[in-house]
Design an enzyme around this catalytic site. Structure first.
Site, short mmCIF file in Angstrom:
data_model
loop_
_atom_site.label_atom_id
_atom_site.label_comp_id
_atom_site.label_asym_id
_atom_site.label_seq_id
_atom_site.Cartn_x
_atom_site.Cartn_y
_atom_site.Cartn_z
N ALA A 124 2.83 -0.40 4.97
CA ALA A 124 2.31 -0.47 6.35
C ALA A 124 1.88 -1.89 6.75
O ALA A 124 1.82 -2.21 7.94
CB ALA A 124 1.15 0.50 6.51
N GLU A 157 13.18 -8.46 3.24
CA GLU A 157 12.29 -7.33 3.57
C GLU A 157 13.00 -6.03 3.21
O GLU A 157 14.17 -5.85 3.55
CB GLU A 157 11.99 -7.40 5.07
CG GLU A 157 11.15 -6.26 5.57
CD GLU A 157 10.87 -6.37 7.09
OE1 GLU A 157 11.11 -7.46 7.68
OE2 GLU A 157 10.42 -5.37 7.66
N HIS A 164 12.74 -1.65 2.94
CA HIS A 164 12.08 -0.36 3.18
C HIS A 164 12.97 0.75 2.67
O HIS A 164 14.20 0.70 2.82
CB HIS A 164 11.82 -0.14 4.67
CG HIS A 164 11.00 -1.22 5.29
ND1 HIS A 164 9.66 -1.36 5.02
CD2 HIS A 164 11.34 -2.24 6.10
CE1 HIS A 164 9.21 -2.42 5.66
NE2 HIS A 164 10.21 -2.97 6.32
N PRO A 171 0.79 -1.23 0.00
CA PRO A 171 0.00 0.00 0.00
C PRO A 171 0.82 1.28 0.00
O PRO A 171 1.82 1.39 0.71
CB PRO A 171 -0.81 -0.09 1.30
CG PRO A 171 -0.90 -1.54 1.59
CD PRO A 171 0.35 -2.17 1.05
N ASN A 172 0.35 2.21 -0.80
CA ASN A 172 0.87 3.59 -0.89
C ASN A 172 2.20 3.72 -1.62
O ASN A 172 2.67 4.84 -1.84
CB ASN A 172 0.96 4.24 0.51
CG ASN A 172 -0.41 4.39 1.13
OD1 ASN A 172 -1.29 4.98 0.52
ND2 ASN A 172 -0.61 3.84 2.31
N ARG A 190 4.61 11.31 -2.43
CA ARG A 190 4.29 11.08 -1.03
C ARG A 190 5.45 11.46 -0.11
O ARG A 190 6.56 10.93 -0.27
CB ARG A 190 4.05 9.57 -0.94
CG ARG A 190 3.90 9.01 0.39
CD ARG A 190 4.00 7.49 0.32
NE ARG A 190 3.64 6.97 1.61
CZ ARG A 190 3.97 5.77 2.04
NH1 ARG A 190 4.68 4.96 1.27
NH2 ARG A 190 3.61 5.38 3.22
N TYR A 222 10.46 9.63 1.77
CA TYR A 222 10.53 8.57 0.76
C TYR A 222 11.28 8.96 -0.51
O TYR A 222 11.46 8.13 -1.39
CB TYR A 222 9.11 8.10 0.40
CG TYR A 222 8.39 7.47 1.59
CD1 TYR A 222 8.76 6.21 2.05
CD2 TYR A 222 7.37 8.13 2.25
CE1 TYR A 222 8.13 5.63 3.14
CE2 TYR A 222 6.72 7.56 3.35
CZ TYR A 222 7.11 6.31 3.79
OH TYR A 222 6.49 5.73 4.86
N ARG A 268 11.91 6.05 13.05
CA ARG A 268 10.57 6.64 12.91
C ARG A 268 9.68 6.22 14.09
O ARG A 268 10.18 5.78 15.11
CB ARG A 268 10.00 6.24 11.55
CG ARG A 268 10.89 6.72 10.39
CD ARG A 268 10.32 6.36 9.05
NE ARG A 268 9.03 7.00 8.85
CZ ARG A 268 8.17 6.65 7.89
NH1 ARG A 268 8.50 5.69 7.04
NH2 ARG A 268 7.02 7.27 7.77
N ASN A 300 8.52 -5.09 -0.10
CA ASN A 300 8.23 -3.89 0.67
C ASN A 300 6.72 -3.87 0.86
O ASN A 300 5.98 -3.45 -0.03
CB ASN A 300 8.70 -2.61 -0.04
CG ASN A 300 8.50 -1.39 0.85
OD1 ASN A 300 7.85 -1.46 1.89
ND2 ASN A 300 9.04 -0.26 0.41
C1 DHK Z 1 6.83 2.16 3.42
C2 DHK Z 1 5.64 2.41 4.02
O1 DHK Z 1 4.55 2.65 3.30
C3 DHK Z 1 5.50 2.49 5.49
O2 DHK Z 1 4.23 2.12 5.93
C4 DHK Z 1 6.57 1.68 6.20
C5 DHK Z 1 8.02 1.73 4.18
C6 DHK Z 1 7.94 2.02 5.67
C7 DHK Z 1 9.30 2.21 3.52
O3 DHK Z 1 10.11 2.90 4.12
O4 DHK Z 1 9.53 1.84 2.36
O5 DHK Z 1 6.49 1.91 7.59
#
Ligand code: DHK
Length: 159
Positions: A82, A103, A105, A15-16, A23, A28, A112, A79
């Site tokens: 959330a 994993e 990120h 997601p996202n 974003r 990010y 954080r 990745n």
């Molecule tokens: C991406 C997200 O969307 C967050 O919910 C994670 C992760 C971290 C990232 O850093 O790629 O907490």
């Protein structure tokens, strides 16, 4: 290093992550997910790996892709966004996949909020790369390539 596997590495984004570049760029970065895909694809080529790169905002779809990976992939970079911190369903799918999973990120989740410090995904991952922005993905691919190279050479060793 050059690894050759018949199956691709699944690079799965939750997601996202489709909002990358727009974003919270201070967290990010400014690269879009399409930019990250280009980087990962070119790095994979150098390593001799093929990738299948996907993103979804839906937990069930991510679970279905991880299930699919069990037969169709040689390993997983994940990745989960959330869902990393919330999803036992993603953890169960990863455990069932019986594949090396890394994993990933972009951000350093340990700098954080406290709720990002716990990861269900970590329980089924070989390792975790976080905090290097888009380079987290290529570093994770290097880690996975090492594991796959070892697996290939072990399978060729005399019994
Ligand atoms: C991406 C997200 O969307 C967050 O919910 C994670 C992760 C971290 C990232 O850093 O790629 O907490």
């Amino acid at each position: 290093m050059h690894v050759s596997t018949a199956k691709p590495v699944y690079v799965l984004n939750g997601p996202n992550l489709n909002m990358l570049g727009l974003r919270e760029p201070s967290i990010y970065g400014h690269e879009s997910l399409a930019d990250v895909e280009v980087r990962v694809r070119s790095h994979a080529e150098q390593l001799g790996l093929r990738i299948d790169f996907r993103q979804t905002n839906f937990e069930g779809e991510l679970v279905t892709w991880i299930q699919e990976a069990r037969d169709k992939a040689c390993g997983i970079l994940l990745n989960a966004g959330a869902l990393t911190h919330t999803s036992i369903a993603v953890l169960d799918a990863l455990s069932a996949a019986e594949l090396p999973a890394i994993e990933v990120h972009l951000s350093n989740v340990f700098r954080r909020e406290a709720f990002r410090h716990h990861s269900y995904v970590s329980l089924a991952a070989v390792g975790v790369i976080c905090g290097f922005g888009p380079a987290s993905y290529t570093l994770a691919l290097d880690g996975l390539a090492n594991i796959l190279a070892r697996k290939t050479s072990d399978s060729k060793a005399p019994a």
